[in-house]
Design a protein around this motif. Structure first.
Motif, PDB file in Angstrom:
ATOM      1  N   ILE A 115       1.316   2.652 -10.297  1.00  0.00           N
ATOM      2  CA  ILE A 115       0.068   3.608 -10.939  1.00  0.00           C
ATOM      3  C   ILE A 115      -0.557   2.390 -11.956  1.00  0.00           C
ATOM      4  O   ILE A 115      -1.772   2.317 -11.823  1.00  0.00           O
ATOM      5  CB  ILE A 115       0.384   4.665 -11.518  1.00  0.00           C
ATOM      6  N   LEU A 116       0.062   1.809 -12.868  1.00  0.00           N
ATOM      7  CA  LEU A 116      -0.442   0.727 -13.763  1.00  0.00           C
ATOM      8  C   LEU A 116      -1.180  -0.390 -12.818  1.00  0.00           C
ATOM      9  O   LEU A 116      -2.365  -0.472 -13.507  1.00  0.00           O
ATOM     10  CB  LEU A 116       0.587   0.083 -14.606  1.00  0.00           C
ATOM     11  N   VAL A 117      -0.632  -0.954 -11.984  1.00  0.00           N
ATOM     12  CA  VAL A 117      -1.317  -1.923 -10.880  1.00  0.00           C
ATOM     13  C   VAL A 117      -2.498  -1.104 -10.481  1.00  0.00           C
ATOM     14  O   VAL A 117      -3.724  -1.872 -10.548  1.00  0.00           O
ATOM     15  CB  VAL A 117      -0.618  -2.396  -9.910  1.00  0.00           C
ATOM     16  N   ALA A 118      -2.479  -0.126  -9.842  1.00  0.00           N
ATOM     17  CA  ALA A 118      -3.662   0.583  -9.310  1.00  0.00           C
ATOM     18  C   ALA A 118      -4.779   0.776 -10.480  1.00  0.00           C
ATOM     19  O   ALA A 118      -6.106   0.754 -10.238  1.00  0.00           O
ATOM     20  CB  ALA A 118      -3.314   1.692  -8.806  1.00  0.00           C
ATOM     21  N   GLY A 119      -4.387   1.393 -11.577  1.00  0.00           N
ATOM     22  CA  GLY A 119      -5.527   1.430 -12.782  1.00  0.00           C
ATOM     23  C   GLY A 119      -6.242   0.119 -12.906  1.00  0.00           C
ATOM     24  O   GLY A 119      -7.263  -0.250 -13.547  1.00  0.00           O
ATOM     25  N   PHE A 120      -5.254  -0.980 -13.077  1.00  0.00           N
ATOM     26  CA  PHE A 120      -5.850  -2.437 -13.258  1.00  0.00           C
ATOM     27  C   PHE A 120      -6.649  -2.718 -12.315  1.00  0.00           C
ATOM     28  O   PHE A 120      -8.026  -3.161 -12.710  1.00  0.00           O
ATOM     29  CB  PHE A 120      -4.712  -3.345 -13.641  1.00  0.00           C
ATOM     30  N   SER A 257       5.886  -3.507  -2.765  1.00  0.00           N
ATOM     31  CA  SER A 257       5.809  -2.542  -1.729  1.00  0.00           C
ATOM     32  C   SER A 257       5.432  -1.075  -2.273  1.00  0.00           C
ATOM     33  O   SER A 257       4.892  -0.419  -1.550  1.00  0.00           O
ATOM     34  CB  SER A 257       7.228  -2.317  -1.120  1.00  0.00           C
ATOM     35  N   ALA A 258       5.744  -0.855  -3.505  1.00  0.00           N
ATOM     36  CA  ALA A 258       5.452   0.450  -4.272  1.00  0.00           C
ATOM     37  C   ALA A 258       4.118   0.224  -4.680  1.00  0.00           C
ATOM     38  O   ALA A 258       3.241   1.310  -4.230  1.00  0.00           O
ATOM     39  CB  ALA A 258       6.229   0.603  -5.350  1.00  0.00           C
ATOM     40  N   VAL A 259       3.443  -0.815  -5.020  1.00  0.00           N
ATOM     41  CA  VAL A 259       2.018  -0.810  -5.231  1.00  0.00           C
ATOM     42  C   VAL A 259       1.099  -0.406  -4.243  1.00  0.00           C
ATOM     43  O   VAL A 259       0.359   0.061  -4.228  1.00  0.00           O
ATOM     44  CB  VAL A 259       1.883  -2.173  -6.016  1.00  0.00           C
ATOM     45  N   LEU A 260       1.574  -1.041  -3.115  1.00  0.00           N
ATOM     46  CA  LEU A 260       0.721  -0.947  -1.957  1.00  0.00           C
ATOM     47  C   LEU A 260       0.538   0.592  -1.462  1.00  0.00           C
ATOM     48  O   LEU A 260      -0.361   0.833  -0.949  1.00  0.00           O
ATOM     49  CB  LEU A 260       1.076  -1.699  -0.845  1.00  0.00           C
ATOM     50  N   LEU A 261       1.420   1.488  -1.833  1.00  0.00           N
ATOM     51  CA  LEU A 261       1.486   2.693  -1.552  1.00  0.00           C
ATOM     52  C   LEU A 261       0.368   3.532  -2.065  1.00  0.00           C
ATOM     53  O   LEU A 261      -0.072   4.572  -1.755  1.00  0.00           O
ATOM     54  CB  LEU A 261       2.807   3.437  -1.648  1.00  0.00           C
ATOM     55  N   VAL A 262       0.121   3.300  -3.404  1.00  0.00           N
ATOM     56  CA  VAL A 262      -0.796   4.121  -3.996  1.00  0.00           C
ATOM     57  C   VAL A 262      -2.052   3.467  -4.224  1.00  0.00           C
ATOM     58  O   VAL A 262      -3.222   4.080  -5.006  1.00  0.00           O
ATOM     59  CB  VAL A 262      -0.255   4.353  -5.674  1.00  0.00           C
ATOM     60  N   LEU A 263      -2.343   2.143  -3.665  1.00  0.00           N
ATOM     61  CA  LEU A 263      -3.715   1.447  -3.811  1.00  0.00           C
ATOM     62  C   LEU A 263      -4.792   2.228  -2.876  1.00  0.00           C
ATOM     63  O   LEU A 263      -6.033   2.188  -3.539  1.00  0.00           O
ATOM     64  CB  LEU A 263      -3.736   0.004  -3.440  1.00  0.00           C
ATOM     65  N   PRO A 264      -4.592   3.059  -2.138  1.00  0.00           N
ATOM     66  CA  PRO A 264      -5.647   3.816  -1.505  1.00  0.00           C
ATOM     67  C   PRO A 264      -6.203   4.713  -2.454  1.00  0.00           C
ATOM     68  O   PRO A 264      -7.479   5.085  -2.221  1.00  0.00           O
ATOM     69  CB  PRO A 264      -4.925   4.423  -0.265  1.00  0.00           C
ATOM     70  N   PRO A 313      -1.661   9.253 -13.899  1.00  0.00           N
ATOM     71  CA  PRO A 313      -2.956   8.578 -13.631  1.00  0.00           C
ATOM     72  C   PRO A 313      -3.861   9.363 -14.193  1.00  0.00           C
ATOM     73  O   PRO A 313      -3.720  10.571 -14.114  1.00  0.00           O
ATOM     74  CB  PRO A 313      -3.068   8.198 -12.031  1.00  0.00           C
ATOM     75  N   THR A 314      -5.213   8.847 -14.432  1.00  0.00           N
ATOM     76  CA  THR A 314      -6.249   9.700 -15.119  1.00  0.00           C
ATOM     77  C   THR A 314      -7.483   9.647 -14.140  1.00  0.00           C
ATOM     78  O   THR A 314      -7.641   8.663 -13.357  1.00  0.00           O
ATOM     79  CB  THR A 314      -6.589   9.440 -16.458  1.00  0.00           C
ATOM     80  N   THR A 315      -8.444  10.722 -14.329  1.00  0.00           N
ATOM     81  CA  THR A 315      -9.610  10.492 -13.637  1.00  0.00           C
ATOM     82  C   THR A 315     -10.439  11.369 -14.373  1.00  0.00           C
ATOM     83  O   THR A 315     -10.128  12.469 -15.214  1.00  0.00           O
ATOM     84  CB  THR A 315      -9.619  11.236 -12.114  1.00  0.00           C
ATOM     85  N   THR A 316     -11.817  11.390 -14.248  1.00  0.00           N
ATOM     86  CA  THR A 316     -12.829  12.289 -14.766  1.00  0.00           C
ATOM     87  C   THR A 316     -12.613  13.702 -14.110  1.00  0.00           C
ATOM     88  O   THR A 316     -12.484  13.808 -13.091  1.00  0.00           O
ATOM     89  CB  THR A 316     -14.274  11.598 -14.895  1.00  0.00           C
TER      90      THR A 316
END
Length: 463
Positions: A115-120, A257-264, A313-316
């Motif tokens: 999640i951190l990488v996706a946030g970045f 492999s974990a990062v790739l699963l949340v990038l979408p 993870p956050t969102t508006t």
């Protein structure tokens, strides 16, 4: 403006047609009331989604407050908005848990690391939007692609309901689902907007009552991964938790492999943030386009900070946009107050333990609605943008990607790396669509009549 709000009128009333602008405020007691209202509006989804993802709701609540303050500072107080837990990461998180060890501390660290990488990445997208303009998003992710990603994020979670939650207590799941249906449809105002939260509470109480009347249940136990006899509701963790203290935090770990699963999820978050910020601009009658990149980057930065300490993870949140529309109070002071309340609320471990005691059957009844609504919102994006599915460039990669996500289909890349479900489906949708456009010799993004903001996305997902 981030502080030093000007008092609006007498600080007590609003004349017909008047609004309280972001840099204004009413009297402080009234602003505290508005801030508390924003906490109530965001609360249901902000603690339900961490629960579904296996993360600590207390950490999520606390960092929703921290993230909101960060957001307001980064956008210079020009875009009043609250940052709550994002639903878009649920599919990727559950895929990580399924592939890498379930609900263990090591897997928790991999989840928050991904999640951190996706946030970045989301923050970098925000920076790109800031310098290149919001139109760059419409070129890379036209409506046909955005709608498909939103749809496969929702429908790609069907197996979670079928295999994990529903079998834990099928009758409680069915009753919870039905009660939530009725609340959302029958009540049009505030009660309807918190229908998911009320359905969860009612299901929780029914599960506790079923233990008293029928005794323990013999069914699938997600904790042991087997069928055994156990109580539906256990308050042991609640009794052991302190009233005041820091929530249970942990530091992230990283695996590609974990990062790739949340990038979408980043694609869905970009569309969601752009829609929400546009909606705020329309309500406040201001041009927010110069702050669009800042808003997206702020959401990404908030996600990075939250996940660095084991948060969600956050969102508006559109729920809070709805509160502003109903009250005509757009003051950022209300959001600062709401953020402080949320931080204080997150410092009660006993509350977090109570939320974590929610029975799996109740989550089954709730998530079947949430996931289905997320999926259908993808179709809503297509309809509103008049996407042409008689065109095989639109039809072929989108259809294939959705089926891969729903399966969920697994594709072995190597002995220790597998693409699966939502991640695999998203890659096929995005790469396949643009590849076919190149082969067909077409310029521009295509995929619809033009961008249609999805400002209702989160609100419709959570009631």
């Amino acid at each position: 403006m981030v502080a030093g709000w000007t008092k609006h009128g007498d600080g007590k009333t609003l004349a017909p047609g008047e609004v309280v602008r972001p840099d204004e405020r009413l009297s402080w007691p009234r602003m505290v009331g508005f801030g508390a209202q924003h906490v109530v509006a965001m609360f249901g989804a902000t603690f339900v989604f961490p629960l579904v993802m296996g993360l600590d709701p207390n950490v999520a609540i606390m960092f929703s407050g921290v993230g909101t303050i960060m957001f307001l500072l980064i956008v210079k107080g020009k875009v009043p908005s609250y940052l709550g837990t994002s639903a878009s990461f649920v599919g990727g998180v559950l895929a990580i848990r399924a592939l890498m060890g379930g609900d263990t501390p090591a897997t928790d660290a991999l989840v928050t690391g991904a999640i951190l990488v996706a946030g970045f990445v989301l923050a970098l997208v925000g920076v790109a939007i800031h310098f290149l303009g919001v139109q760059i998003i419409n070129r890379v992710f036209p409506p046909v692609v955005t709608g498909a990603v939103v749809m496969l994020i929702g429908f790609g979670l069907a197996y979670v309901v079928a295999d994990i939650y529903w079998p834990q207590d099928q009758w409680i799941a069915l009753i919870t689902m039905t009660v939530t249906f009725v609340i959302i449809v029958l009540f049009k105002g505030f009660i309807g907007r918190i229908g998911i939260l009320l359905g969860l509470i009612i299901g929780f109480v029914l599960s506790w009552g079923a233990d008293r009347v029928f005794g323990n249940i013999t069914a699938f136990n997600a904790g042991t991964g087997a069928i055994d006899t156990h109580p539906r509701v256990s308050f042991e963790g609640v009794a052991a938790a302190d009233w005041i203290g820091l929530p249970s935090m942990h530091f992230p770990d990283f695996r590609f492999s974990a990062v790739l699963l949340v990038l979408p999820a980043v694609i869905a978050l970009v569309a969601e943030n752009v829609g929400h910020v546009k909606a705020v601009g329309e309500m406040t009658r201001t041009d927010v386009d110069p702050y669009m990149g800042r808003a997206v980057a702020a959401d990404g930065a908030a996600t990075v900070v939250a996940s660095a300490f084991g948060g969600s993870p956050t969102t508006t949140y559109a729920e809070n946009i709805g509160v502003m529309a109903a009250t005509r109070v757009y003051s950022t002071a209300a959001y600062y107050i709401a953020a402080v309340i949320a931080i204080l609320f997150g410092l009660c471990p006993k509350f977090g333990a109570l939320v974590a005691a929610t029975p799996g059957g109740v989550l089954g009844g709730i998530t079947v609605i949430l996931y289905g609504m997320i999926g259908l919102l993808g179709a809503k994006i297509w309809i509103e943008n008049r996407v042409d599915f008689s065109d095989p460039v639109n039809l072929v990669p989108i259809g294939a990607g959705i089926i891969l996500a729903i399966g969920p289909v697994k594709h072995m890349i190597s002995s220790d790396f597998t693409l699966e479900g939502i991640a695999l489906g998203t890659i096929v949708v995005v790469a396949g669509y643009h590849l076919l456009r190149v082969i067909a010799g077409r310029g521009g993004a295509g995929g619809g009549a033009g961008p249609k903001e999805v400002s209702e996305l989160r609100r419709e997902v959570t009631g």
